[in-house]
Design a protein around this motif. Structure first.
Motif, mmCIF file in Angstrom:
data_model
loop_
_atom_site.group_PDB
_atom_site.id
_atom_site.type_symbol
_atom_site.label_atom_id
_atom_site.label_comp_id
_atom_site.label_asym_id
_atom_site.label_seq_id
_atom_site.Cartn_x
_atom_site.Cartn_y
_atom_site.Cartn_z
ATOM 1 N N GLN A 180 0.871 -1.178 0.000
ATOM 2 C CA GLN A 180 0.000 0.000 0.000
ATOM 3 C C GLN A 180 0.901 1.219 0.000
ATOM 4 O O GLN A 180 1.903 1.257 0.722
ATOM 5 N N LEU A 181 0.513 2.192 -0.795
ATOM 6 C CA LEU A 181 1.229 3.463 -0.835
ATOM 7 C C LEU A 181 0.199 4.546 -0.619
ATOM 8 O O LEU A 181 -0.749 4.665 -1.408
ATOM 9 N N ASN A 182 0.330 5.269 0.465
ATOM 10 C CA ASN A 182 -0.638 6.299 0.845
ATOM 11 C C ASN A 182 -2.049 5.717 0.925
ATOM 12 O O ASN A 182 -3.025 6.335 0.511
ATOM 13 N N GLY A 183 -2.142 4.487 1.440
ATOM 14 C CA GLY A 183 -3.430 3.836 1.651
ATOM 15 C C GLY A 183 -4.047 3.218 0.414
ATOM 16 O O GLY A 183 -5.135 2.660 0.485
ATOM 17 N N LYS A 184 -3.350 3.281 -0.724
ATOM 18 C CA LYS A 184 -3.882 2.726 -1.974
ATOM 19 C C LYS A 184 -3.030 1.537 -2.412
ATOM 20 O O LYS A 184 -1.822 1.516 -2.177
ATOM 21 N N PRO A 185 -3.643 0.558 -3.094
ATOM 22 C CA PRO A 185 -2.869 -0.598 -3.561
ATOM 23 C C PRO A 185 -1.778 -0.181 -4.544
ATOM 24 O O PRO A 185 -1.981 0.682 -5.394
ATOM 25 N N ALA A 186 -0.621 -0.791 -4.394
ATOM 26 C CA ALA A 186 0.513 -0.565 -5.289
ATOM 27 C C ALA A 186 1.295 -1.872 -5.361
ATOM 28 O O ALA A 186 0.941 -2.854 -4.705
ATOM 29 N N ARG A 187 2.344 -1.861 -6.153
ATOM 30 C CA ARG A 187 3.118 -3.092 -6.355
ATOM 31 C C ARG A 187 4.599 -2.750 -6.434
ATOM 32 O O ARG A 187 4.992 -1.744 -7.017
ATOM 33 N N LEU A 188 5.421 -3.618 -5.858
ATOM 34 C CA LEU A 188 6.871 -3.482 -5.995
ATOM 35 C C LEU A 188 7.287 -3.973 -7.370
ATOM 36 O O LEU A 188 6.794 -5.004 -7.845
ATOM 37 N N ALA A 189 8.179 -3.257 -8.006
ATOM 38 C CA ALA A 189 8.721 -3.658 -9.299
ATOM 39 C C ALA A 189 9.628 -4.874 -9.112
ATOM 40 O O ALA A 189 10.188 -5.078 -8.026
ATOM 41 N N PRO A 190 9.787 -5.690 -10.153
ATOM 42 C CA PRO A 190 10.795 -6.757 -10.067
ATOM 43 C C PRO A 190 12.153 -6.103 -9.808
ATOM 44 O O PRO A 190 12.525 -5.137 -10.462
ATOM 45 N N GLY A 191 12.865 -6.595 -8.829
ATOM 46 C CA GLY A 191 14.172 -6.018 -8.492
ATOM 47 C C GLY A 191 14.091 -4.760 -7.659
ATOM 48 O O GLY A 191 15.086 -4.045 -7.517
ATOM 49 N N ALA A 192 12.926 -4.471 -7.089
ATOM 50 C CA ALA A 192 12.787 -3.276 -6.250
ATOM 51 C C ALA A 192 13.750 -3.357 -5.067
ATOM 52 O O ALA A 192 14.050 -4.443 -4.564
ATOM 53 N N ARG A 193 14.217 -2.187 -4.638
ATOM 54 C CA ARG A 193 15.133 -2.107 -3.494
ATOM 55 C C ARG A 193 14.481 -1.302 -2.391
ATOM 56 O O ARG A 193 14.016 -0.182 -2.631
ATOM 57 N N ILE A 194 14.486 -1.872 -1.197
ATOM 58 C CA ILE A 194 13.992 -1.166 -0.016
ATOM 59 C C ILE A 194 15.186 -0.984 0.909
ATOM 60 O O ILE A 194 15.814 -1.957 1.328
ATOM 61 N N ARG A 195 15.497 0.267 1.207
ATOM 62 C CA ARG A 195 16.605 0.563 2.113
ATOM 63 C C ARG A 195 16.029 1.060 3.432
ATOM 64 O O ARG A 195 15.218 1.978 3.451
ATOM 65 N N GLY A 196 16.467 0.433 4.507
ATOM 66 C CA GLY A 196 16.005 0.831 5.830
ATOM 67 C C GLY A 196 16.593 2.167 6.244
ATOM 68 O O GLY A 196 17.445 2.741 5.553
ATOM 69 N N ALA A 197 16.155 2.668 7.392
ATOM 70 C CA ALA A 197 16.648 3.943 7.903
ATOM 71 C C ALA A 197 18.153 3.891 8.148
ATOM 72 O O ALA A 197 18.826 4.920 8.112
ATOM 73 N N HIS A 198 18.693 2.708 8.345
ATOM 74 C CA HIS A 198 20.127 2.543 8.580
ATOM 75 C C HIS A 198 20.906 2.430 7.273
ATOM 76 O O HIS A 198 22.122 2.314 7.285
ATOM 77 N N GLY A 199 20.194 2.436 6.131
ATOM 78 C CA GLY A 199 20.839 2.412 4.825
ATOM 79 C C GLY A 199 21.023 1.024 4.234
ATOM 80 O O GLY A 199 21.403 0.895 3.078
ATOM 81 N N MET A 200 20.770 -0.014 5.001
ATOM 82 C CA MET A 200 20.942 -1.384 4.512
ATOM 83 C C MET A 200 19.681 -1.847 3.793
ATOM 84 O O MET A 200 18.576 -1.400 4.102
ATOM 85 N N LEU A 201 19.858 -2.762 2.827
ATOM 86 C CA LEU A 201 18.709 -3.326 2.127
ATOM 87 C C LEU A 201 17.866 -4.151 3.092
ATOM 88 O O LEU A 201 18.398 -4.838 3.960
ATOM 89 N N GLN A 202 16.558 -4.065 2.923
ATOM 90 C CA GLN A 202 15.635 -4.837 3.749
ATOM 91 C C GLN A 202 14.756 -5.681 2.834
ATOM 92 O O GLN A 202 14.362 -5.234 1.750
#
Length: 126
Positions: A44-66
């Motif tokens: 969900q993005l701003n309460g609406k359905p969304a989708r992660l792209a293939p190969g999406a990267r999520i970086r935590g507040a500490h800068g590491m991939l999550q």
């Protein structure tokens, strides 16, 4: 040999904390929003359905991939970019200092009408 290994480990312990404190630089295409992983790749993005792209990267507040699965159900303030298919490509979980940087656009329309100082990581409404 042992001295070399110990010296390298000791040196790394002084470098890593300093590097972790460097401010992150976000692209001008990054928007701010509230992000929650529902069931990867569904989010969900701003309460609406969304989708992660293939190969999406999520970086935590500490800068590491999550991994997206570790964030299921957590509402997080983030900066994000969208790929050409409309899926989330890069997601950065914000630190309190990053979240305090205001204003920051939440829509592409806002970003088009504001100006961005990349060096200062600051948006100005026009």
């Amino acid at each position: 040999m042992l001295r070399c290994v110990l010296g390298a480990l000791l040196g790394a312990s002084f470098i890593a904390p300093a590097a972790a404190q460097l401010p992150r630089q976000f692209p001008a295409t990054a928007l701010r929003g509230v992000f929650m992983v529902v069931q990867p790749p569904e989010v969900q993005l701003n309460g609406k359905p969304a989708r992660l792209a293939p190969g999406a990267r999520i970086r935590g507040a500490h800068g590491m991939l999550q991994m997206s699965g570790s964030l299921i159900g957590h509402k997080l303030l983030v900066h994000y970019t969208i790929d050409s298919s409309g899926n989330l490509h890069d997601v950065w979980v914000l630190t309190p200092a990053e979240a305090a940087r205001k204003p920051w656009p939440t829509t592409p329309a806002e970003a088009q009408h504001w100006s961005f100082d990349w060096g200062a990581q600051h948006w100005t409404k026009q």
